[in-house]
Design an enzyme around this catalytic site. Structure first.
Site, PDB file in Angstrom:
ATOM      1  N   VAL A 139       0.866  -1.185   0.000  1.00 34.65           N
ATOM      2  CA  VAL A 139       0.000   0.000   0.000  1.00 34.65           C
ATOM      3  C   VAL A 139       0.902   1.233   0.000  1.00 34.65           C
ATOM      4  CG1 VAL A 139      -1.969  -1.095   1.117  1.00 34.65           C
ATOM      5  CG2 VAL A 139      -0.210  -0.039   2.526  1.00 34.65           C
ATOM      6  N   CYS A 140       0.519   2.257  -0.752  1.00 36.55           N
ATOM      7  CA  CYS A 140       1.446   3.367  -0.982  1.00 36.55           C
ATOM      8  C   CYS A 140       0.705   4.668  -1.249  1.00 36.55           C
ATOM      9  CB  CYS A 140       2.328   3.089  -2.207  1.00 36.55           C
ATOM     10  SG  CYS A 140       3.037   1.443  -2.280  1.00 36.55           S
ATOM     11  N   THR A 141       1.482   5.762  -1.295  1.00 38.95           N
ATOM     12  CA  THR A 141       1.001   7.048  -1.793  1.00 38.95           C
ATOM     13  C   THR A 141       2.014   7.564  -2.809  1.00 38.95           C
ATOM     14  OG1 THR A 141      -0.080   7.576   0.317  1.00 38.95           O
ATOM     15  CG2 THR A 141       0.348   9.409  -1.199  1.00 38.95           C
ATOM     16  N   ARG A 330      -5.960   8.051   3.008  1.00 37.92           N
ATOM     17  CA  ARG A 330      -4.751   8.872   2.911  1.00 37.92           C
ATOM     18  C   ARG A 330      -4.878   9.898   1.792  1.00 37.92           C
ATOM     19  NH1 ARG A 330      -1.774   4.803   0.963  1.00 37.92           N
ATOM     20  NH2 ARG A 330      -3.512   3.358   1.254  1.00 37.92           N
TER      21      ARG A 330
END
Length: 392
Positions: A139-141, A330
């Site tokens: 999971v990332c941004t 997020r």
């Protein structure tokens, strides 16, 4: 999310202060760059990967330095597996079955993985496992932004380890913590000339974050789907191998594509084992996009469009046309901080501020990378999220 995930989630929420029940956010961070303070564990060191060497020899220097950290990482995975299947049969299956699987992988990845196993002493099947579980657990941004002069900036937080061993005493994720010592910056060279650069985990031969200097920047985020990576991997094991591993594709694009448009076409059109978001930045005005992928085809491409006032594109792990899962939003705080920054003030410094704002920065965040294509710049930092901090 499986039943174990729900149980862990319930336990986390039960011990988390109500002030951090989503949609928890904090004021947008400022003046975090140059990186310092309790959110920074340290800068990331550099290694050269010589593409002129035989694939089995390319990772020798990296793995020699990071051998103990890789062994500790693999042991943590085995401990988690034994907690699920106490008989030890799961790891036994990995050690017996996955070495056979490596022969089905395309080169140079197959031989590079064999070389990593040989240098590290980690069983081949366990190195294969280390190289495939990113297909389903990341999971990332990621964000690409254009300033008023047409300069493009690309930043990302790599978050990994959700539901993989919550350490209640230290309020951290076991696998996330074991990954941090493995973070390295890599300069891939051919004939002593840089082909591309990447931030990676030592022992992992695919690419999640990279830059082709002067040409394009690229990050990959996981896309949750019922038709997910598990199915693609199972199909591969059963002999259906017309799809490409996500991180092998991104590495191939970084190594071989020579332009933003060529990279975009390859990322959009290649059949994959797992759904994904590819976040791509170029070297000219308007060249920034999110490619939303199913395993078979491109579903959507969202591009920077200055005429529409869209001077950046930002992706976490949810389709941009849908609301994110309320326990994992997020996107909203990240976009709030981007909008407060404004196009006038965007820079690598400002991107670092955005990526340092909780919950964009969270307990899963292993590293932050900043890239500027025109200067061929890639810099990365190993991150901590001091308490109080959201678990994800």
């Amino acid at each position: 999310m499986n039943i174990h995930g729900f149980l862990v989630l319930a336990a986390l929420l039960s011990v988390t202060s109500t002030q951090f029940v989503p949609p928890f956010t904090e004021d947008c961070r400022t003046n975090m760059y140059p990186p310092n303070g309790p959110t920074l564990r340290g800068p990331v060191g550099w290694y050269t990967v010589d593409l002129d060497l035989p694939p089995t020899k390319r990772w020798t220097e990296v793995i020699t330095d990071k051998k103990n950290d890789l062994v500790a990482m693999v042991q943590a995975i085995k401990d988690l597996a034994d907690a699920f299947v106490p008989s030890g049969r799961l790891i036994e299956l990995v050690d017996i079955t996955l070495p056979l699987m490596v022969e089905t992988l395309p080169n140079p990845f197959k031989d590079e993985i064999k070389g990593i196993a040989a240098v590290s002493g980690v069983p081949l099947g366990e190195v294969v496992l280390f190289n495939v579980f990113y297909e389903v657990f990341t999971v990332c941004t990621s964000v690409v932004a254009e300033d008023e002069k047409g300069h493009l900036y690309h930043g990302r937080n790599l978050d990994f380890g959700l539901f993989m061993g919550w350490d209640a005493k230290n309020k951290s994720w076991t696998i996330s913590e074991k990954l941090k010592p493995l973070v390295v910056n890599l300069d891939f060279k051919r004939k002593n000339q840089t082909v591309f650069k990447s931030t990676n985990f030592a022992g992992y031969v695919g690419m999640l974050t990279g830059i082709k200097p002067k040409a394009f920047t690229l990050t990959m985020n996981e896309r949750f789907s019922l038709d997910g990576g598990y199915i693609g991997i199972l199909e591969w094991i059963l002999g259906q191998r017309d799809g490409m591993w996500m991180s092998f594709l991104t590495r191939s694009v970084l190594e071989n594509a020579i332009s933003y448009e060529e990279a975009k076409n390859q990322l959009a059109q290649t059949k994959l084992l797992a759904p994904a978001y590819f976040i791509l930045g170029g070297n000219q005005t308007g060249q920034g996009c999110i490619i939303t992928r199913s395993r078979l085809l491109s579903i959507d491409v969202l591009e920077i469009d200055l005429k529409l006032g869209r001077w950046y594109v930002l992706e976490t792990n949810y389709d941009h046309w849908k609301e994110p899962f309320f326990l994992d939003d997020r996107r909203t705080p990240a976009m709030k901080c981007m909008n407060q920054t404004t196009q006038t003030n965007i820079s690598l410094n400002a991107l670092y501020d955005v990526l340092s704002t909780k919950p964009v920065l969270n307990k899963l965040t292993t590293y932050t990378t900043l890239m500027q294509v025109s200067e061929g710049k890639l810099e990365s930092y190993i991150r901590d999220c001091p308490n109080p901090c959201m678990p994800w």
